[in-house]
Motif scaffolding. Structure first.
Motif, PDB file in Angstrom:
ATOM      1  N   ALA A  25      -5.415  -3.769   6.538  1.00 18.13           N
ATOM      2  CA  ALA A  25      -4.832  -3.619   5.201  1.00 18.13           C
ATOM      3  C   ALA A  25      -4.439  -2.170   4.945  1.00 18.13           C
ATOM      4  N   ARG A  26      -5.266  -1.235   5.426  1.00 20.40           N
ATOM      5  CA  ARG A  26      -4.953   0.191   5.249  1.00 20.40           C
ATOM      6  C   ARG A  26      -3.646   0.528   5.959  1.00 20.40           C
ATOM      7  N   ARG A  27      -3.508   0.021   7.176  1.00 18.03           N
ATOM      8  CA  ARG A  27      -2.278   0.245   7.938  1.00 18.03           C
ATOM      9  C   ARG A  27      -1.070  -0.346   7.189  1.00 18.03           C
ATOM     10  N   ALA A  28      -1.232  -1.560   6.682  1.00 20.41           N
ATOM     11  CA  ALA A  28      -0.121  -2.228   5.988  1.00 20.41           C
ATOM     12  C   ALA A  28       0.272  -1.473   4.722  1.00 20.41           C
ATOM     13  N   LEU A  29      -0.733  -1.020   3.972  1.00 21.31           N
ATOM     14  CA  LEU A  29      -0.434  -0.308   2.730  1.00 21.31           C
ATOM     15  C   LEU A  29       0.194   1.055   3.040  1.00 21.31           C
ATOM     16  N   LEU A  64       3.787   2.514   1.802  1.00 22.26           N
ATOM     17  CA  LEU A  64       3.964   3.788   1.087  1.00 22.26           C
ATOM     18  C   LEU A  64       4.950   4.703   1.825  1.00 22.26           C
ATOM     19  N   LEU A  65       4.844   4.736   3.154  1.00 23.47           N
ATOM     20  CA  LEU A  65       5.747   5.596   3.930  1.00 23.47           C
ATOM     21  C   LEU A  65       7.169   5.071   3.880  1.00 23.47           C
ATOM     22  N   PRO A  81       5.514   7.832  11.663  1.00 24.32           N
ATOM     23  CA  PRO A  81       4.760   7.029  10.684  1.00 24.32           C
ATOM     24  C   PRO A  81       3.403   6.562  11.225  1.00 24.32           C
ATOM     25  N   ALA A  82       3.286   6.427  12.539  1.00 19.25           N
ATOM     26  CA  ALA A  82       2.030   5.910  13.095  1.00 19.25           C
ATOM     27  C   ALA A  82       0.873   6.883  12.907  1.00 19.25           C
ATOM     28  N   THR A  83       1.153   8.180  12.826  1.00 22.47           N
ATOM     29  CA  THR A  83       0.063   9.149  12.693  1.00 22.47           C
ATOM     30  C   THR A  83       0.126   9.904  11.367  1.00 22.47           C
ATOM     31  N   THR A  84       0.844   9.354  10.413  1.00 15.92           N
ATOM     32  CA  THR A  84       0.944   9.974   9.087  1.00 15.92           C
ATOM     33  C   THR A  84       0.240   9.054   8.099  1.00 15.92           C
ATOM     34  N   TRP A  85      -0.682   9.597   7.312  1.00 12.23           N
ATOM     35  CA  TRP A  85      -1.464   8.780   6.376  1.00 12.23           C
ATOM     36  C   TRP A  85      -1.338   9.338   4.978  1.00 12.23           C
ATOM     37  N   VAL A  86      -1.055   8.467   4.044  1.00 13.87           N
ATOM     38  CA  VAL A  86      -0.859   8.934   2.666  1.00 13.87           C
ATOM     39  C   VAL A  86      -1.652   8.080   1.684  1.00 13.87           C
ATOM     40  N   ASP A  87      -2.037   8.705   0.589  1.00 14.34           N
ATOM     41  CA  ASP A  87      -2.663   7.989  -0.515  1.00 14.34           C
ATOM     42  C   ASP A  87      -1.591   7.516  -1.500  1.00 14.34           C
ATOM     43  N   VAL A  88      -1.937   6.498  -2.278  1.00 16.00           N
ATOM     44  CA  VAL A  88      -0.988   5.976  -3.274  1.00 16.00           C
ATOM     45  C   VAL A  88      -0.610   7.020  -4.316  1.00 16.00           C
ATOM     46  N   THR A  89      -1.438   8.052  -4.478  1.00  8.75           N
ATOM     47  CA  THR A  89      -1.236   9.047  -5.530  1.00  8.75           C
ATOM     48  C   THR A  89      -0.358  10.220  -5.101  1.00  8.75           C
TER      49      THR A  89
END
Ligand code: UD1
Ligand code: CA
Length: 482
Positions: A244-248, A252-253, A266-274
């Motif tokens: 789910a984290r990957r999907a969300l 976002l990306l 995108p595979a190694t970039t992680w972002v929060d919804v905020t």
């Protein structure tokens, strides 16, 4: 938008979540900067319900405290024992006085990918069709464990929901499943919940039975098929949490890229919804953007960078850096290998270079701290250059003290600024100085031992050594030549 506001949204979050194998209650596990239940509440907020009720039970102290801190508009209803989803909704309605006039939407607290748009589509179908109950369904590749949607062979109307454990072989072949999300007429829901029985394989009050009960009483039941079945995925274990984290994160990306952000990997970039992006931001691989991080137009961050609650100005460049609650001015450059701690504010065009740590420091426009330094509890003016390997000595073992350095200063390499201390505008300091006294504007401060050369020391103390031979050879060369 608010024309079709539901009377209440009920979020079911009383279950134990045993399969997470965790001391943390399931709905408090985190993805992309919010708890599972936090994501569900954010989607629910988009419906602008009059009441937002979260049913809590298992680990309710922790869940209630989390809700109070993050979502104070949500009220809680305590389900003492987890007697099923029907019982949970009954508990929520009782906390609202027994019945509610208008639409009641029910969602599970463990479906973080559900969007406000899908909830809106469900509420709209429910109202437009004049249904007593509308269930959000989805066609899934693997329906194992889910309640199956039973439809009338001739009309296609939904007639019942059968739990996996209670389903026949033919029913188990059905791939349309109950997402666990419903819209109900509040009054009819309360009546029907009174008739739900527990004669099923789990001995629980199933919310899903309400659909059959209402239909048998002659009321309209309908279904709304989710456009994207991945949205309704419920999280029961940590494998599903990671999926789910990957999907969300992908969602976002994708949104950021479509808004003009370059995400190199995108595979190694992680972002929060905020996180907020402006156009033409570039994000290099291995970058985590967390909390209320904001990237202004043309900013370039990464690779291998973690920014938390950090604002990066237009056109700034942040490379191989960790930053927490910091502000990077427009056109500033940071890194590679910098650590910006809370309260760091870099002015426009400022530079923080390699192996530099800053904390609670205001660093002016065009000012540079290029190499190997610690700047803590400091104010530095504009267009000043701090020499390599400088330390702002802010801690005397008991309290922290402040250092102020003016504008257009040039401080030497390997300086210690022993706070509290002030260096005036336009002042210079000599390399290797320990600055313990204020330096007036325009002065040169020299604070180090005088150099003393002891002639012939090597020949006397290290006779015959390579050093002594080299020194002897050098002494034979005519003076003035090299
Ligand atoms: C439920 C549905 C099933 C559906 C699936 C979708 C029922 C009987 N079954 O099954 O048709 O396909 O969700 O994911 O409704 N909860 C409470 N109190 C309780 C029991 C559950 O608050 O007494 C909460 C849980 O914390 C969870 C949600 O309700 O958030 C669903 O409960 P769960 O036990 O996971 O139901 P499923 O077996 O997944
Ligand atoms: Ca579930």
């Amino acid at each position: 938008m608010s024309a079709n506001r539901p009377a209440a949204v009920v979020v079911l979050a009383a279950g134990g979540g045993t399969r997470m194998k965790s001391a943390t209650p399931k709905v408090l596990h985190e993805l992309c900067g919010r708890s599972l239940v936090g994501h569900v509440l954010a989607a629910a907020d988009e419906l602008e319900p009059e009441h937002l009720v979260v049913v809590v039970g298992h680990a309710r102290e922790q869940v209630t405290a989390h809700l109070a801190a993050t979502h104070p508009a949500a009220r809680t209803a305590v389900q003492e024992t987890q007697n099923g989803t029907g019982h949970a909704v009954r508990t929520a309605l009782e906390s609202l006085g027994g019945t509610v006039d208008g639409t009641v939407v029910v969602v599970c607290g463990d479906t973080p990918l559900l969007t406000g748009g899908t909830l809106r589509a469900l509420a709209d179908v429910h109202t437009a069709d004049g249904n007593a109950v509308t269930v959000l369904t989805a066609e899934v590749p693997d329906a194992t464990g889910y309640g199956r949607i039973v439809r009338d062979g001739a009309s296609g109307a939904v007639t019942a929901i059968v739990e996996h454990k209670d389903a026949s072989e033919t029913q188990r072949a059905v791939r349309e499943i109950n997402s666990g999300v419903f819209a109900f007429d509040g009054r009819l829901l309360a009546e029907a919940l009174g008739k739900v029985r527990t004669d099923n394989s789990q001995g629980e009050e199933y919310l899903t039975d309400v659909l059959g009960i209402l239909r048998e009483a002659g009321h309209r039941a309908g279904a709304c098929v989710a456009a994207d079945h991945r949205e309704i995925a419920g999280i029961n274990n940590r494998v599903q949490l990671a999926e789910a984290r990957r999907a969300l994160n992908d969602r976002l990306l994708e949104r950021a890229m479509l808004a003009g952000v370059t995400v190199v990997d995108p595979a190694t970039t992680w972002v929060d919804v905020t996180v907020a992006f402006e156009q033409d931001v570039v994000v290099h691989p291995g970058t985590q953007l967390l909390g209320a991080t904001r990237l202004a137009e043309g900013a370039e961050v990464g690779p291998n960078t973690r920014l938390t609650g950090t604002a990066v100005g237009a056109g700034a460049r942040v490379d191989n850096t960790v930053a927490l609650d910091a502000e990077v001015g427009p056109g500033a450059t940071v890194g590679p290998f910098a650590y910006l701690r809370p309260g760091t504010r870099l002015g426009a065009g400022a530079k923080i270079g390699t192996y530099v740590e800053t904390k609670n420091a205001s660093i002016g426009e065009g000012t540079k701290v290029p190499h190997l330094s610690y700047v803590g509890d400091a104010t530095i003016g504009d267009h000043t250059n701090i020499g390599a390997a400088s330390v702002f000595v802010n801690y005397d073992g008991e309290s922290k003290h402040h250092t102020t350095i003016g504008s257009h200063c040039k401080t030497g390499s390997d300086n210690m600024f022993v706070a509290p201390v002030t260096v005036g505008d336009g002042a210079y300091t000599a390399a290797g100085s320990v600055i313990t006294k204020d330096v007036p504007p325009g002065s040169l401060a020299v604070a180090r031992g005088q150099q003393r050369n002891i002639d012939g020391w090597v020949a006397r103390k290290r006779p015959g050594s390579a050093a002594a031979k080299a020194a002897e050879a050098a002494s034979r060369e005519p003076a003035g030549e090299s």
